[in-house]
Design an enzyme around this catalytic site. Structure first.
Site, PDB file in Angstrom:
ATOM      1  N   LYS A 139      73.141 -57.951 118.409  1.00  0.00           N
ATOM      2  CA  LYS A 139      72.234 -56.817 118.156  1.00  0.00           C
ATOM      3  C   LYS A 139      71.727 -56.801 116.719  1.00  0.00           C
ATOM      4  O   LYS A 139      70.554 -56.531 116.471  1.00  0.00           O
ATOM      5  CB  LYS A 139      72.935 -55.496 118.500  1.00  0.00           C
ATOM      6  CG  LYS A 139      73.048 -55.286 120.014  1.00  0.00           C
ATOM      7  CD  LYS A 139      73.853 -54.048 120.368  1.00  0.00           C
ATOM      8  CE  LYS A 139      73.111 -52.771 120.064  1.00  0.00           C
ATOM      9  NZ  LYS A 139      73.905 -51.577 120.463  1.00  0.00           N
ATOM     10  N   PHE A 193      80.162 -59.649 101.314  1.00  0.00           N
ATOM     11  CA  PHE A 193      80.387 -60.657 100.270  1.00  0.00           C
ATOM     12  C   PHE A 193      79.069 -61.010  99.571  1.00  0.00           C
ATOM     13  O   PHE A 193      78.928 -60.820  98.352  1.00  0.00           O
ATOM     14  CB  PHE A 193      81.033 -61.879 100.951  1.00  0.00           C
ATOM     15  CG  PHE A 193      81.066 -63.138 100.158  1.00  0.00           C
ATOM     16  CD1 PHE A 193      81.512 -63.160  98.841  1.00  0.00           C
ATOM     17  CD2 PHE A 193      80.683 -64.342 100.755  1.00  0.00           C
ATOM     18  CE1 PHE A 193      81.564 -64.357  98.125  1.00  0.00           C
ATOM     19  CE2 PHE A 193      80.736 -65.537 100.050  1.00  0.00           C
ATOM     20  CZ  PHE A 193      81.168 -65.537  98.726  1.00  0.00           C
ATOM     21  N   TYR A 218      76.078 -65.790 117.488  1.00  0.00           N
ATOM     22  CA  TYR A 218      75.620 -65.790 116.091  1.00  0.00           C
ATOM     23  C   TYR A 218      74.423 -66.737 115.938  1.00  0.00           C
ATOM     24  O   TYR A 218      73.383 -66.345 115.412  1.00  0.00           O
ATOM     25  CB  TYR A 218      76.779 -66.244 115.206  1.00  0.00           C
ATOM     26  CG  TYR A 218      76.487 -66.259 113.721  1.00  0.00           C
ATOM     27  CD1 TYR A 218      76.223 -65.077 113.032  1.00  0.00           C
ATOM     28  CD2 TYR A 218      76.507 -67.456 113.005  1.00  0.00           C
ATOM     29  CE1 TYR A 218      75.980 -65.095 111.663  1.00  0.00           C
ATOM     30  CE2 TYR A 218      76.275 -67.469 111.630  1.00  0.00           C
ATOM     31  CZ  TYR A 218      76.008 -66.291 110.971  1.00  0.00           C
ATOM     32  OH  TYR A 218      75.775 -66.309 109.620  1.00  0.00           O
ATOM     33  N   TYR A 247      65.535 -45.441 108.163  1.00  0.00           N
ATOM     34  CA  TYR A 247      64.636 -44.508 107.456  1.00  0.00           C
ATOM     35  C   TYR A 247      64.932 -44.534 105.971  1.00  0.00           C
ATOM     36  O   TYR A 247      66.048 -44.221 105.540  1.00  0.00           O
ATOM     37  CB  TYR A 247      64.805 -43.070 107.992  1.00  0.00           C
ATOM     38  CG  TYR A 247      64.036 -42.084 107.169  1.00  0.00           C
ATOM     39  CD1 TYR A 247      62.639 -42.040 107.247  1.00  0.00           C
ATOM     40  CD2 TYR A 247      64.686 -41.224 106.270  1.00  0.00           C
ATOM     41  CE1 TYR A 247      61.913 -41.156 106.462  1.00  0.00           C
ATOM     42  CE2 TYR A 247      63.959 -40.339 105.472  1.00  0.00           C
ATOM     43  CZ  TYR A 247      62.575 -40.312 105.583  1.00  0.00           C
ATOM     44  OH  TYR A 247      61.859 -39.457 104.790  1.00  0.00           O
ATOM     45  N   SER A 289      75.103 -58.826 108.976  1.00  0.00           N
ATOM     46  CA  SER A 289      75.601 -59.578 110.135  1.00  0.00           C
ATOM     47  C   SER A 289      77.049 -59.960 109.903  1.00  0.00           C
ATOM     48  O   SER A 289      77.416 -60.305 108.782  1.00  0.00           O
ATOM     49  CB  SER A 289      74.811 -60.872 110.369  1.00  0.00           C
ATOM     50  OG  SER A 289      75.353 -61.583 111.472  1.00  0.00           O
ATOM     51  N   LYS A 311      57.361 -53.966 106.757  1.00  0.00           N
ATOM     52  CA  LYS A 311      55.936 -53.864 107.124  1.00  0.00           C
ATOM     53  C   LYS A 311      55.394 -52.484 106.748  1.00  0.00           C
ATOM     54  O   LYS A 311      54.332 -52.357 106.142  1.00  0.00           O
ATOM     55  CB  LYS A 311      55.790 -54.110 108.620  1.00  0.00           C
ATOM     56  CG  LYS A 311      54.391 -53.976 109.154  1.00  0.00           C
ATOM     57  CD  LYS A 311      54.321 -54.591 110.548  1.00  0.00           C
ATOM     58  CE  LYS A 311      53.135 -54.078 111.327  1.00  0.00           C
ATOM     59  NZ  LYS A 311      53.386 -52.759 111.950  1.00  0.00           N
ATOM     60  N   ARG A 318      87.798 -67.429 107.617  1.00  0.00           N
ATOM     61  CA  ARG A 318      87.101 -68.634 107.176  1.00  0.00           C
ATOM     62  C   ARG A 318      88.025 -69.500 106.342  1.00  0.00           C
ATOM     63  O   ARG A 318      89.006 -69.035 105.765  1.00  0.00           O
ATOM     64  CB  ARG A 318      85.832 -68.266 106.420  1.00  0.00           C
ATOM     65  CG  ARG A 318      84.744 -67.949 107.422  1.00  0.00           C
ATOM     66  CD  ARG A 318      83.425 -67.739 106.799  1.00  0.00           C
ATOM     67  NE  ARG A 318      83.350 -66.455 106.145  1.00  0.00           N
ATOM     68  CZ  ARG A 318      82.223 -65.927 105.706  1.00  0.00           C
ATOM     69  NH1 ARG A 318      81.095 -66.575 105.843  1.00  0.00           N
ATOM     70  NH2 ARG A 318      82.219 -64.765 105.127  1.00  0.00           N
TER      71      ARG A 318
HETATM   72  N1  UDP Z   1      89.159 -74.195 109.553  1.00  0.00           N
HETATM   73  C1  UDP Z   1      90.438 -74.692 109.467  1.00  0.00           C
HETATM   74  N2  UDP Z   1      91.466 -73.808 109.255  1.00  0.00           N
HETATM   75  C2  UDP Z   1      91.276 -72.470 109.115  1.00  0.00           C
HETATM   76  C3  UDP Z   1      89.957 -71.967 109.183  1.00  0.00           C
HETATM   77  C4  UDP Z   1      88.921 -72.859 109.417  1.00  0.00           C
HETATM   78  O1  UDP Z   1      90.670 -75.900 109.591  1.00  0.00           O
HETATM   79  O2  UDP Z   1      92.285 -71.733 108.937  1.00  0.00           O
HETATM   80  C5  UDP Z   1      88.049 -75.156 109.769  1.00  0.00           C
HETATM   81  C6  UDP Z   1      87.080 -74.776 110.882  1.00  0.00           C
HETATM   82  O3  UDP Z   1      87.531 -75.262 112.145  1.00  0.00           O
HETATM   83  C7  UDP Z   1      85.805 -75.456 110.420  1.00  0.00           C
HETATM   84  C8  UDP Z   1      85.897 -75.397 108.903  1.00  0.00           C
HETATM   85  O4  UDP Z   1      87.281 -75.172 108.600  1.00  0.00           O
HETATM   86  O5  UDP Z   1      85.783 -76.817 110.821  1.00  0.00           O
HETATM   87  C9  UDP Z   1      85.089 -74.263 108.278  1.00  0.00           C
HETATM   88  O6  UDP Z   1      85.377 -73.101 109.015  1.00  0.00           O
HETATM   89  P1  UDP Z   1      84.847 -71.669 108.595  1.00  0.00           P
HETATM   90  O7  UDP Z   1      85.482 -70.708 109.540  1.00  0.00           O
HETATM   91  O8  UDP Z   1      85.070 -71.462 107.154  1.00  0.00           O
HETATM   92  O9  UDP Z   1      83.281 -71.652 108.836  1.00  0.00           O
HETATM   93  P2  UDP Z   1      82.209 -72.556 109.598  1.00  0.00           P
HETATM   94  O10 UDP Z   1      81.769 -73.552 108.586  1.00  0.00           O
HETATM   95  O11 UDP Z   1      82.829 -73.222 110.799  1.00  0.00           O
HETATM   96  O12 UDP Z   1      81.163 -71.585 109.970  1.00  0.00           O
END
Ligand code: UDP
Length: 315
Positions: free
Chosen positions: A97, A17, A151, A68, A81, A111, A192
């Site tokens: 990793k 992304f 992470y 490389y 990541s 470097k 997310r």
């Molecule tokens: N979250 C949620 N429903 C979802 C996905 C995420 O309520 O279907 C919540 C999650 O628990 C967090 C916030 O939304 O509190 C943001 O989550 P995300 O996975 O986007 O990333 P984070 O900010 O936690 O790295």
């Protein structure tokens, strides 16, 4: 690739992304771009518009192995990541990793080439923060052995090794702490909250709020984020800089905004809060404003509408 005197940038995680948006920005700035990605969470659809571009090259490679690259390199942007909580829960060891061995290899490349280096770090370095909003001098509240530790601690190690290369080898390094970012090219299934809620609203499924929805996040549109990161690489500042949009909202408010903007009447369904889910998150961007003259410009309504349009064609 074209043999020219233009600057050369190497981007690890180049088909993700952020890596793909950064690529587009650098090509517009006149750079030649070499993108590296093992496609574990990246997506070729994000870079297919670059096929045949003489200033662009894609290498399918895992940066936890030696990197490389022949010829001159001016900038190394280390973005490789997994970045979504469900991804790094599914693939914890590659996450550790790439943050450790991958960062070591990317620094080694920079470097060897005498290139400037930028680490894509994260607000997760602050863990479940005890100060609010988060300033860069806060050391964080991370659970090293929790599921998110793979992470968070990898990124904290990545910051430590980047500062060591800066101090010991005198390298020109930069560290950006990226807060929640959204926009076109997020993966619909990355778990997310932004793609999850938009996908659910567009397909008539319940919006899944984890916990009671009082936890907060602050969402930055991707073009703003990339602009801050570009400015940081071009600066002479070496300590971490927060880049994000300080506009904070609860996850419940975010769900309501998605329902309002999509015109959806989907219900809300509560699911358990993931372990160690931060209760609040908001960047203090004083440092970015002062040092980079940067602040976000895209307002939430505009950015989220553009993102919804992107997903509309893909659900
Ligand atoms: N979250 C949620 N429903 C979802 C996905 C995420 O309520 O279907 C919540 C999650 O628990 C967090 C916030 O939304 O509190 C943001 O989550 P995300 O996975 O986007 O990333 P984070 O900010 O936690 O790295």
């Amino acid at each position: 690739m074209a043999e020219t005197k233009q600057p050369t940038s190497v981007i690890t995680g180049g088909s993700g992304f952020l890596g793909s948006h950064l690529t587009d920005r650098l090509l517009r700035e006149g750079h030649r771009v070499i993108a590296i990605d093992n496609l574990i969470t990246g997506n070729v659809a994000n870079i297919e518009h670059l096929a045949g571009n003489p200033h662009y090259k894609f290498i399918c490679h895992d940066v936890t192995d030696f990197i490389y690259i022949p010829g001159e390199v001016d900038y190394v942007w280390h973005f490789a990541s997994p970045a979504s909580p469900i991804d790094y829960l599914k693939i914890p060891i590659p996450t550790l990793k790439v943050g450790s061995l991958g960062t070591h290899n990317a620094l080694g490349l920079a470097k060897a080439k005498g290139a400037a280096f930028l680490l894509a770090s994260t607000s997760e370095c602050y863990g479940d923060p005890l100060i609010h909003p988060q300033t860069e001098d806060y050391w964080g509240n991370v659970n090293p052995i929790g599921p998110r530790g793979v992470y968070d601690e990898a990124k904290r190690f990545a910051e430590a090794i980047t500062m060591a290369y800066h101090r010991y080898h005198g390298m020109n390094t930069h560290i950006v702490r990226i807060f929640n970012t959204y926009g076109p090219r997020m993966r619909l299934d990355d778990g997310r909250v932004v793609p999850a809620f938009i996908g659910q609203a567009l397909t008539g499924r319940p919006l899944t709020i984890f916990g009671d929805g009082t936890q907060t996040r602050s969402f930055c549109f991707v073009s703003d984020l990339i602009d801050g990161i570009f400015r940081l690489m071009m600066s002479s500042f070496h300590e971490p800089v927060n880049i994000g949009n300080p506009r904070e909202m609860t996850i419940r408010q975010f769900a309501e905004e998605i329902l309002r903007i999509t015109g959806s009447a989907c219900p809300i369904e509560h699911k358990p809060l993931p372990v160690d889910d931060p209760k609040v998150r908001q960047p203090d961007i004083t440092r970015a404003k002062t040092i980079l003259g940067w602040e976000p410009r895209v307002d939430f309504d505009q950015g989220i509408r553009e993102t919804i349009e992107f997903f509309r064609g893909r659900v």
